[in-house]
Design an enzyme around this catalytic site. Structure first.
Site, PDB file in Angstrom:
ATOM      1  N   TRP A  51       0.861  -1.205   0.000  1.00 51.33           N
ATOM      2  CA  TRP A  51       0.000   0.000   0.000  1.00 51.33           C
ATOM      3  C   TRP A  51       0.888   1.244   0.000  1.00 51.33           C
ATOM      4  CZ3 TRP A  51      -5.241   0.247   3.011  1.00 51.33           C
ATOM      5  CH2 TRP A  51      -6.081  -0.785   2.561  1.00 51.33           C
ATOM      6  N   ASP A  88       3.561   1.119  17.213  1.00 49.57           N
ATOM      7  CA  ASP A  88       2.136   0.810  17.342  1.00 49.57           C
ATOM      8  C   ASP A  88       1.354   2.065  16.953  1.00 49.57           C
ATOM      9  OD1 ASP A  88      -0.462   0.331  18.224  1.00 49.57           O
ATOM     10  OD2 ASP A  88       0.186  -0.686  20.059  1.00 49.57           O
ATOM     11  N   LYS A 148      -9.455  -1.308   6.866  1.00 48.12           N
ATOM     12  CA  LYS A 148      -9.906  -2.703   6.756  1.00 48.12           C
ATOM     13  C   LYS A 148     -10.498  -3.146   8.083  1.00 48.12           C
ATOM     14  CE  LYS A 148      -6.867  -6.208   6.681  1.00 48.12           C
ATOM     15  NZ  LYS A 148      -5.843  -6.981   5.949  1.00 48.12           N
TER      16      LYS A 148
HETATM   17  C1  LIG Z   1      -2.337  -7.246   6.105  1.00 46.27           C
HETATM   18  S1  LIG Z   1      -0.884  -6.587   6.794  1.00 46.27           S
HETATM   19  C2  LIG Z   1      -0.692  -5.099   5.880  1.00 46.27           C
HETATM   20  C3  LIG Z   1      -0.288  -5.271   4.442  1.00 46.27           C
HETATM   21  C4  LIG Z   1       0.137  -3.952   3.803  1.00 46.27           C
HETATM   22  N1  LIG Z   1      -0.981  -3.038   3.711  1.00 46.27           N
HETATM   23  C5  LIG Z   1       0.710  -4.154   2.426  1.00 46.27           C
HETATM   24  O1  LIG Z   1       0.001  -3.866   1.458  1.00 46.27           O
HETATM   25  O2  LIG Z   1       1.866  -4.562   2.313  1.00 46.27           O
HETATM   26  C6  LIG Z   1      -1.447  -6.028   8.366  1.00 46.27           C
HETATM   27  C7  LIG Z   1      -0.373  -5.373   9.201  1.00 46.27           C
HETATM   28  O3  LIG Z   1      -0.981  -4.648  10.292  1.00 46.27           O
HETATM   29  C8  LIG Z   1      -0.001  -4.542  11.291  1.00 46.27           C
HETATM   30  N2  LIG Z   1      -0.613  -4.041  12.541  1.00 46.27           N
HETATM   31  C9  LIG Z   1      -1.645  -4.579  13.251  1.00 46.27           C
HETATM   32  N3  LIG Z   1      -1.933  -3.835  14.331  1.00 46.27           N
HETATM   33  C10 LIG Z   1      -1.090  -2.769  14.299  1.00 46.27           C
HETATM   34  C11 LIG Z   1      -0.901  -1.640  15.146  1.00 46.27           C
HETATM   35  N4  LIG Z   1      -1.647  -1.441  16.244  1.00 46.27           N
HETATM   36  N5  LIG Z   1       0.060  -0.740  14.841  1.00 46.27           N
HETATM   37  C12 LIG Z   1       0.845  -0.945  13.738  1.00 46.27           C
HETATM   38  N6  LIG Z   1       0.707  -1.996  12.899  1.00 46.27           N
HETATM   39  C13 LIG Z   1      -0.244  -2.893  13.160  1.00 46.27           C
HETATM   40  C14 LIG Z   1       0.576  -5.953  11.347  1.00 46.27           C
HETATM   41  O4  LIG Z   1       1.845  -5.961  11.966  1.00 46.27           O
HETATM   42  C15 LIG Z   1       0.616  -6.330   9.850  1.00 46.27           C
HETATM   43  O5  LIG Z   1       1.904  -6.144   9.307  1.00 46.27           O
END
Ligand SMILES: C[S@@+](CC[C@H](N)C(=O)[O-])C[C@H]1O[C@@H](n2cnc3c(N)ncnc32)[C@H](O)[C@@H]1O
Length: 218
Positions: A51, A88, A148
């Site tokens: 993204w 985070d 999402k």
């Molecule tokens: C489906 S992946 C994202 C894929 C990305 N959009 C791409 O296109 O490459 C979801 C990500 O959300 C991150 N994530 C979940 N909760 C989070 C938070 N509170 N803060 C930062 N990252 C978070 C996870 O570590 C994971 O890498």
């Protein structure tokens, strides 16, 4: 079904995207025009970075993308107008993100799945609500949001809440999303710069039920 998945995987490889998710953002952008040239974008849950790649292309060199994830994002091949933050999203300070408000927030954040769909959906919804809580601090008035969510019991209330905070909101599932996945994408345009208490105190700024919502078929 596997062939469809392979199609997106192959296409991502061909076009140099780090993940097939790139095509979800490309489709949602095509439909809703959430990101514009020159924008400052916050990419939440950005690893591995597809993204980020798409958003960086759209905003161009005069724009900026701040990409945040718990996981390390490989900087190789990303342009200089991308900033990477291993953090985070719920607690990172706006100063760390440049101290300016963003034109749009895009969030593909997802919890680690437990295999219990109801529990995963509840955690995903909570994450989205925490992102909405941070909009006042991070998003410009009239800014846009894409996030999402795993559809579950709390999803209708999340969509209602989003609609109260923005001029227009809806939800859809892009073609590159696995048919069996419960993921949905909520898009919202025109942040009102208000919080929930403001909306509750002035119900006239909440649109009538259904107004401004559009939900595409899956
Ligand atoms: C489906 S992946 C994202 C894929 C990305 N959009 C791409 O296109 O490459 C979801 C990500 O959300 C991150 N994530 C979940 N909760 C989070 C938070 N509170 N803060 C930062 N990252 C978070 C996870 O570590 C994971 O890498």
């Amino acid at each position: 079904m596997k062939e469809v998945q392979d199609h997106w995987f192959r296409l991502a490889k061909e076009r140099g995207y780090r993940a097939r998710s790139a095509f979800k953002l490309l489709e949602l952008q095509e439909r809703h025009k959430l990101i514009h040239r020159g924008d400052r974008i916050l990419d939440a849950g950005a690893a591995p970075g597809s993204w980020t790649q798409v958003a960086a292309d759209i905003v161009g060199q005069r724009g900026r993308v701040e990409a945040v994830d718990f996981k390390l994002i490989d900087p190789r091949g990303l342009p200089p107008h991308v900033g990477l933050h291993q953090a985070d999203l719920r607690t990172i300070s706006s100063e760390t993100l440049g101290g300016h408000l963003f034109n749009a927030i895009i969030s593909d954040m997802a919890p680690d799945t437990s295999g219990v769909p109801m529990a995963d959906a509840a955690i995903s919804c909570r994450l989205c609500n925490e992102l909405l809580d941070r909009c006042r601090a991070l998003l410009r008035p009239s800014g846009n949001l894409l996030m999402k969510v795993f559809e579950g019991a709390d999803y209708p209330e999340l969509l209602r809440r989003t609609t109260g905070l923005f001029n227009k909101a809806g939800a859809c599932k892009p073609k590159a999303s696995r048919a069996e996945s419960v993921e949905m994408f909520i898009w919202a345009k025109g942040f009102r710069g208000v919080n929930d208490a403001d909306v509750a105190d002035a119900p006239h700024i909440r649109p009538p039920p259904g107004a401004g919502w559009s939900s595409s078929s899956r």
